[in-house]
Design an enzyme around this catalytic site. Structure first.
Site, PDB file in Angstrom:
ATOM      1  N   LYS A 169     -10.984  -0.684  -1.457  1.00 23.68           N
ATOM      2  CA  LYS A 169     -10.782  -1.582  -0.327  1.00 23.68           C
ATOM      3  C   LYS A 169     -11.942  -1.370   0.648  1.00 23.68           C
ATOM      4  O   LYS A 169     -12.365  -0.239   0.798  1.00 23.68           O
ATOM      5  CB  LYS A 169      -9.451  -1.260   0.384  1.00 23.68           C
ATOM      6  CG  LYS A 169      -8.221  -1.398  -0.514  1.00 23.68           C
ATOM      7  CD  LYS A 169      -6.980  -0.836   0.164  1.00 23.68           C
ATOM      8  CE  LYS A 169      -5.812  -0.747  -0.811  1.00 23.68           C
ATOM      9  NZ  LYS A 169      -4.610  -0.092  -0.255  1.00 23.68           N
ATOM     10  N   ASP A 197       0.878  -1.157   0.000  1.00 25.09           N
ATOM     11  CA  ASP A 197       0.000   0.000   0.000  1.00 25.09           C
ATOM     12  C   ASP A 197       0.930   1.226   0.000  1.00 25.09           C
ATOM     13  O   ASP A 197       2.116   1.108   0.317  1.00 25.09           O
ATOM     14  CB  ASP A 197      -0.877  -0.047   1.257  1.00 25.09           C
ATOM     15  CG  ASP A 197      -1.667   1.220   1.453  1.00 25.09           C
ATOM     16  OD1 ASP A 197      -2.325   1.660   0.500  1.00 25.09           O
ATOM     17  OD2 ASP A 197      -1.610   1.805   2.573  1.00 25.09           O
ATOM     18  N   LEU A 198       0.390   2.377  -0.388  1.00 24.93           N
ATOM     19  CA  LEU A 198       1.257   3.561  -0.489  1.00 24.93           C
ATOM     20  C   LEU A 198       1.174   4.434   0.774  1.00 24.93           C
ATOM     21  O   LEU A 198       2.117   4.479   1.577  1.00 24.93           O
ATOM     22  CB  LEU A 198       0.833   4.366  -1.729  1.00 24.93           C
ATOM     23  CG  LEU A 198       1.548   5.681  -1.994  1.00 24.93           C
ATOM     24  CD1 LEU A 198       2.959   5.436  -2.520  1.00 24.93           C
ATOM     25  CD2 LEU A 198       0.766   6.521  -3.015  1.00 24.93           C
ATOM     26  N   ASP A 199       0.011   5.068   0.945  1.00 29.01           N
ATOM     27  CA  ASP A 199      -0.153   6.026   2.047  1.00 29.01           C
ATOM     28  C   ASP A 199      -0.037   5.332   3.398  1.00 29.01           C
ATOM     29  O   ASP A 199      -0.790   4.404   3.699  1.00 29.01           O
ATOM     30  CB  ASP A 199      -1.548   6.686   1.969  1.00 29.01           C
ATOM     31  CG  ASP A 199      -1.712   7.539   0.720  1.00 29.01           C
ATOM     32  OD1 ASP A 199      -0.790   8.291   0.394  1.00 29.01           O
ATOM     33  OD2 ASP A 199      -2.780   7.447   0.064  1.00 29.01           O
ATOM     34  N   SER A 201      -2.713   0.987  -4.326  1.00 33.79           N
ATOM     35  CA  SER A 201      -3.258   2.052  -3.493  1.00 33.79           C
ATOM     36  C   SER A 201      -4.592   2.554  -4.030  1.00 33.79           C
ATOM     37  O   SER A 201      -4.817   2.568  -5.239  1.00 33.79           O
ATOM     38  CB  SER A 201      -2.264   3.220  -3.478  1.00 33.79           C
ATOM     39  OG  SER A 201      -2.876   4.375  -2.948  1.00 33.79           O
ATOM     40  N   ALA A 202      -5.450   2.990  -3.117  1.00 36.95           N
ATOM     41  CA  ALA A 202      -6.728   3.579  -3.516  1.00 36.95           C
ATOM     42  C   ALA A 202      -6.533   4.991  -4.065  1.00 36.95           C
ATOM     43  O   ALA A 202      -7.421   5.552  -4.699  1.00 36.95           O
ATOM     44  CB  ALA A 202      -7.652   3.638  -2.312  1.00 36.95           C
ATOM     45  N   LYS A 213      -8.897   5.389   6.454  1.00 39.64           N
ATOM     46  CA  LYS A 213      -7.660   4.863   5.870  1.00 39.64           C
ATOM     47  C   LYS A 213      -7.976   3.755   4.870  1.00 39.64           C
ATOM     48  O   LYS A 213      -8.735   2.835   5.180  1.00 39.64           O
ATOM     49  CB  LYS A 213      -6.730   4.338   6.960  1.00 39.64           C
ATOM     50  CG  LYS A 213      -6.053   5.461   7.729  1.00 39.64           C
ATOM     51  CD  LYS A 213      -4.989   4.938   8.662  1.00 39.64           C
ATOM     52  CE  LYS A 213      -4.339   6.099   9.407  1.00 39.64           C
ATOM     53  NZ  LYS A 213      -3.473   5.632  10.485  1.00 39.64           N
ATOM     54  N   GLY A 214      -7.373   3.848   3.708  1.00 36.83           N
ATOM     55  CA  GLY A 214      -7.515   2.800   2.698  1.00 36.83           C
ATOM     56  C   GLY A 214      -8.745   2.935   1.824  1.00 36.83           C
ATOM     57  O   GLY A 214      -8.815   2.330   0.768  1.00 36.83           O
ATOM     58  N   GLU A 231       0.109  -3.448   4.603  1.00 33.47           N
ATOM     59  CA  GLU A 231      -1.026  -2.533   4.750  1.00 33.47           C
ATOM     60  C   GLU A 231      -1.047  -1.845   6.110  1.00 33.47           C
ATOM     61  O   GLU A 231      -0.694  -2.456   7.112  1.00 33.47           O
ATOM     62  CB  GLU A 231      -2.333  -3.337   4.641  1.00 33.47           C
ATOM     63  CG  GLU A 231      -3.096  -3.148   3.367  1.00 33.47           C
ATOM     64  CD  GLU A 231      -3.578  -1.735   3.104  1.00 33.47           C
ATOM     65  OE1 GLU A 231      -3.614  -0.912   4.030  1.00 33.47           O
ATOM     66  OE2 GLU A 231      -3.917  -1.449   1.953  1.00 33.47           O
ATOM     67  N   ASP A 232      -1.491  -0.582   6.131  1.00 32.00           N
ATOM     68  CA  ASP A 232      -1.641   0.107   7.416  1.00 32.00           C
ATOM     69  C   ASP A 232      -3.105   0.361   7.747  1.00 32.00           C
ATOM     70  O   ASP A 232      -3.407   0.997   8.755  1.00 32.00           O
ATOM     71  CB  ASP A 232      -0.897   1.455   7.405  1.00 32.00           C
ATOM     72  CG  ASP A 232      -1.597   2.469   6.525  1.00 32.00           C
ATOM     73  OD1 ASP A 232      -2.040   2.096   5.411  1.00 32.00           O
ATOM     74  OD2 ASP A 232      -1.732   3.634   6.936  1.00 32.00           O
ATOM     75  N   THR A 276       2.192   9.934   4.241  1.00 29.11           N
ATOM     76  CA  THR A 276       1.169  10.859   3.739  1.00 29.11           C
ATOM     77  C   THR A 276      -0.141  10.749   4.519  1.00 29.11           C
ATOM     78  O   THR A 276      -1.010  11.604   4.362  1.00 29.11           O
ATOM     79  CB  THR A 276       0.856  10.578   2.258  1.00 29.11           C
ATOM     80  OG1 THR A 276       0.853   9.170   2.081  1.00 29.11           O
ATOM     81  CG2 THR A 276       1.858  11.221   1.346  1.00 29.11           C
TER      82      THR A 276
HETATM   83  C1  BG6 Z   1      -5.715   5.817   0.453  1.00 30.71           C
HETATM   84  C2  BG6 Z   1      -5.743   6.540   1.776  1.00 30.71           C
HETATM   85  O1  BG6 Z   1      -4.423   5.365   0.198  1.00 30.71           O
HETATM   86  O2  BG6 Z   1      -6.129   6.673  -0.604  1.00 30.71           O
HETATM   87  C3  BG6 Z   1      -7.123   7.120   2.009  1.00 30.71           C
HETATM   88  O3  BG6 Z   1      -5.436   5.637   2.823  1.00 30.71           O
HETATM   89  C4  BG6 Z   1      -7.509   8.008   0.820  1.00 30.71           C
HETATM   90  O4  BG6 Z   1      -7.110   7.859   3.209  1.00 30.71           O
HETATM   91  C5  BG6 Z   1      -7.445   7.204  -0.466  1.00 30.71           C
HETATM   92  O5  BG6 Z   1      -8.814   8.514   1.001  1.00 30.71           O
HETATM   93  C6  BG6 Z   1      -7.784   8.031  -1.702  1.00 30.71           C
HETATM   94  O6  BG6 Z   1      -6.798   8.997  -1.881  1.00 30.71           O
HETATM   95  P1  BG6 Z   1      -6.849  10.188  -2.930  1.00 30.71           P
HETATM   96  O7  BG6 Z   1      -5.430  10.672  -2.959  1.00 30.71           O
HETATM   97  O8  BG6 Z   1      -7.292   9.606  -4.245  1.00 30.71           O
HETATM   98  O9  BG6 Z   1      -7.818  11.178  -2.408  1.00 30.71           O
HETATM   99 MG    MG Z   2      -2.600   3.171   3.691  1.00 30.93          MG
END
Ligand code: BG6
Ligand code: MG
Length: 222
Positions: free
Chosen positions: A144, A8-10, A113-114, A44-45, A168-169, A16
């Site tokens: 997710k 996962d990224l964030d 990542s989402a 988150k996620g 994953e976090d 972030t």
């Molecule tokens: C996920 C984060 O990686 O991305 C979520 O954990 C976030 O908190 C989601 O809402 C969507 O991110 P973005 O950058 O498309 O708004």
């Molecule tokens: Mg995350």
């Protein structure tokens, strides 16, 4: 045998998650309610629009589709402002070393990542061309805990889910990994991520070979 590591990224490779929290919190304050770190765990996620739905539910606020779109855009603008300062220094401790270890062990590595901001973040980190596959919110339709993002990442690595392990976090992300048939390493305490198969607090000092052996043992036990 584990052949692929899917990250996962964030909040896993880069710090972030605190910027997402800050941007949502500022929006909540503008709308006149409190939004705590504990509330933030639920976001988150999950995708941007779903995060907004949860935020509005917490604040007890009703909005039209048009208003929701404007609010999500406002949050994203603020978030992009906050991440514009990212540099490779913002990679979480030990991440680069761990990625190189995985590479040396001939494992394929992917981002799942989402976030629709994934390309911008990877660019700021100098990692645009580093991963064997990048699957993000621009490519998938189901957020997710749906496993789509991880299943797509495995496919792009040319692997089956059983050959992949997910880092994953987020509670929603751990669930997604499991629904996709993958072992989930929770980046965070057992308290925060009780369903993860293995929990790590950070990548610092982590031996990839050792961790993958632990994963293999889990698979044999299951
Ligand atoms: C996920 C984060 O990686 O991305 C979520 O954990 C976030 O908190 C989601 O809402 C969507 O991110 P973005 O950058 O498309 O708004
Ligand atoms: Mg995350």
């Amino acid at each position: 045998m584990i052949q692929g590591c899917i990250f996962d990224l964030d909040g896993v490779i880069v710090d972030t998650a605190r910027f997402h929290f800050q941007a949502w919190q500022e929006l909540a304050h503008e709308l006149g309610f409190e939004f705590t770190e504990k509330d933030n765990e639920r976001l988150k996620g999950v995708s941007r629009m779903q995060s907004l739905e949860i935020l509005l539910e917490i604040g007890g606020i009703k909005a039209t589709e048009e208003e929701k779109k404007a609010l999500a855009d406002r949050k994203n603008q603020r978030y992009r402002e906050l991440i514009s300062t990212l540099t490779p220094q913002d990679l979480l401790p030990g991440v680069m070393d761990f990625l190189y270890q995985a590479r040396r062990l001939n494992k394929n590595i992917a981002i799942a990542s989402a976030s629709k901001n994934t390309p911008l973040i990877l660019e700021r980190l100098g990692l645009s061309n580093f991963f064997d596959a990048v699957v993000d919110g621009n490519k998938i339709t189901k957020a997710k805990p749906d496993p789509e993002v991880f299943i797509t990442a495995a496919k792009e690595l040319g692997l089956v889910p059983e050959e992949c392990v997910v880092f994953e976090d987020a509670v929603a992300g751990v669930k997604a990994a499991h629904l996709g048939g993958m072992i989930a390493i929770g980046v965070g305490t057992k308290d925060r991520l009780p369903d993860a198969d293995i929990n790590i607090l950070s990548f610092q000092g982590l031996r990839c070979k050792h961790l993958l052996e632990q994963v293999q043992n889990k698979i044999e036990i299951y």
